[in-house]
Design an enzyme around this catalytic site. Structure first.
Site, mmCIF file in Angstrom:
data_model
loop_
_atom_site.group_PDB
_atom_site.id
_atom_site.type_symbol
_atom_site.label_atom_id
_atom_site.label_comp_id
_atom_site.label_asym_id
_atom_site.label_seq_id
_atom_site.Cartn_x
_atom_site.Cartn_y
_atom_site.Cartn_z
ATOM 1 N N SER A 1 44.314 43.518 23.945
ATOM 2 C CA SER A 1 43.575 44.784 24.031
ATOM 3 C C SER A 1 43.592 45.315 25.473
ATOM 4 C CB SER A 1 42.158 44.551 23.498
ATOM 5 O OG SER A 1 41.521 45.764 23.271
ATOM 6 N N ASP B 1 44.655 49.852 13.303
ATOM 7 C CA ASP B 1 44.149 49.754 14.680
ATOM 8 C C ASP B 1 44.396 51.093 15.364
ATOM 9 O OD1 ASP B 1 43.691 49.230 17.354
ATOM 10 O OD2 ASP B 1 45.182 47.636 17.536
ATOM 11 N N HIS C 1 42.133 45.515 14.758
ATOM 12 C CA HIS C 1 41.933 45.300 16.187
ATOM 13 C C HIS C 1 40.833 44.267 16.446
ATOM 14 C CE1 HIS C 1 42.673 46.573 20.313
ATOM 15 N NE2 HIS C 1 41.403 46.281 20.518
#
Ligand SMILES: *[C@@H]1O[C@H](CO)[C@@H](O)[C@H](O)[C@H]1NC(C)=O
Ligand SMILES: *[C@@H]1O[C@H](CO)[C@@H](O)[C@H](O)[C@H]1NC(C)=O
Ligand SMILES: *[C@@H]1O[C@H](CO)[C@@H](O)[C@H](O)[C@H]1NC(C)=O
Length: 435
Positions: free
Chosen positions: A223, A375, A405
């Protein structure tokens, strides 16, 4: 007492409300994901709520607003956003931050790995050193944790688990790096910290001390940690002293650009699961400033300044996204120059690694990218894959069709999300075979 009952009652109502949010059907352990999704949304909500100290105004606001759209699932998040705006406090990142701090682990060694907390040129790191005697020099992995630049630590239990297992399976030295975060420190504090810790580690004498093979070092992250890993890799590859010391980078559902907040994945998954567009934008903007005008403009995709026009070709999803992901979304030209304040960070490749040109991109090492279908950041990763392939960089891409995600942050025994375990295994296997 009355307050607590009230809170509990309200939480139950909210849970019932959020648990009905739509989750893609192919998602594994869908009820677990549903519950987590609802909990995250309630956390966001109650963050607001506690800050209000249960003032009557917020109570009436919270109770009255949801009822008219209770059955309209598409409204879940816009409703949430409305509530936040109405109550006028945006501190839910503090609630997440507090929860995440409760999850900090101690440096506990086990039979195979010695774990220590130390500093590299003043920056806190957690070091995982295999105990096994080894004839050969070891591989090394530098891990940068996610948390939207604003929350989290490499000492959180999922990252501790991941890094420990990486060290164990690869017989590698693993370094988790912590870095300064908002609201005390804004961009580029994080990237500066990481760069000095990494450069410290990459010195010959330090690599020798840990018996690391200087030709087998990888930088990785998930991320926002993927953003930082991509940016640090670019910076090191442009540095004559360090450019030969990075063999590979591994990016797990990375955030790679802030220019366009209307990519198809931004639109399709704006209500999550787990990461909503609203929360993502607020958190990333918080990495730059406390000024509310930036997230508001970013939400409308009107945050970029006039002088950024030439940069949009580098993130143009219409050019770089494979057709199957474009669906029926229509590319619209950005509206520029609507913000009064200009933030140099918006033009900075240390925040948006997609902003480097092709000749810079060409210098990048072997790259592993994991993207998840469901995501909002999916298209960032997909665009990077295309751009890297276009200039001939060796890219291995794993697209997870039922991926969401943040799954990797849910691998500790408390949640044990199977999707997260799968992502962890893919990542470690890739490193085992390629580093
Ligand atoms: C240590 O390594 C051995 C052999 O690889 C493995 O079987 C064992 O589970 C490891 N122990 C821990 C605590 O990870
Ligand atoms: C983006 O790509 C599309 C199609 O490839 C093109 O029509 C458009 O002009 C491009 N926009 C920018 C800002 O590069
Ligand atoms: C690419 O970017 C670098 C650094 O910003 C710059 O020095 C170089 O001239 C650019 N190359 C091209 C072909 O635009």
């Amino acid at each position: 007492m009355g307050c607590r009952t009230l809170c509990f009652g309200l939480s139950c109502i909210l849970f019932a409300y959020y648990i009905s949010a739509p989750i893609p059907e192919n998602v594994e352990e869908i009820w677990k994901v549903r519950a987590l999704d609802a909990l995250i949304k309630i956390t966001s909500f109650t963050g607001k709520w506690f800050r209000c100290q249960l003032s009557f105004q917020s109570f009436s606001c919270a109770v009255c607003v949801p009822s008219p759209c209770f059955f309209d699932s598409a409204n879940h998040c816009s409703l949430q956003a409305t509530l936040f705006e109405n109550i006028g406090l945006m501190k839910y990142e503090e609630v997440f931050s507090t929860l995440v701090k409760l999850d900090i682990t101690k440096p506990v060694s086990d039979q195979n790995i010695t774990v220590t907390d130390t500093t590299f040129s003043g920056i806190p790191v957690r070091l995982y050193l295999p105990k096994r005697k080894s004839e050969r020099q070891r591989r090394a992995v530098i891990y940068l944790h996610g948390g939207a630049f604003v929350i989290g630590s490499c000492k959180n239990s999922p990252y501790d688990l991941l890094n420990r297992e990486t060290a164990n399976k690869l017989d590698a030295v693993v370094v988790g790096v912590d870095f300064r975060q908002p609201p005390q420190y804004y961009f580029p504090a994080a990237i500066e910290d990481i760069l000095s810790a990494v450069k410290f580690f990459l010195q010959d004498k330090i690599l020798e001390r840990y018996r690391v093979d200087p030709t087998r070092i990888c930088i990785t992250g998930d991320s926002s940690g993927g953003t930082l890993a991509a940016a640090v890799t670019q910076l090191l590859k442009n540095d004559p002293v360090f450019k030969n010391k990075i063999k590979a980078q591994a990016l797990i559902y990375p955030f790679l650009q802030i220019l366009d907040s209307f990519t198809p994945s931004h639109q399709e998954y704006k209500h999550g699961p787990l990461l909503t567009r609203d929360i993502a934008i607020k958190m990333v903007c918080l990495y730059l400033t406390r000024d509310e005008a930036l997230p508001q403009a970013t939400n409308k995709n009107q945050h970029m300044p006039q002088e950024s026009r030439h940069l949009f070709k580098l993130v143009n999803w219409s050019t770089f996204l494979p057709d199957k992901y474009k669906k029926n979304y229509i590319y619209t030209e950005p509206i520029l120059g609507r913000l009064d304040v200009s933030y140099p960070a918006l033009l900075d490749s240390r925040l948006s690694p997609l902003l480097v040109n092709d000749s810079q991109l060409q210098k990048l090492p072997l790259t592993y990218i994991i993207t998840c279908q469901h995501d909002i950041l999916r298209d960032d990763g997909l665009i990077y894959v295309t751009r890297l392939q276009n200039v001939g960089v060796n890219v291995v891409h794993d697209h997870i069709e039922d991926g969401i995600h943040g799954a990797l942050s849910l691998i500790s025994p408390r949640f044990y999300l199977l999707l997260g375990i799968r992502i962890k295994d893919k990542y470690i296997n890739w490193l085992e075979e390629n580093l």
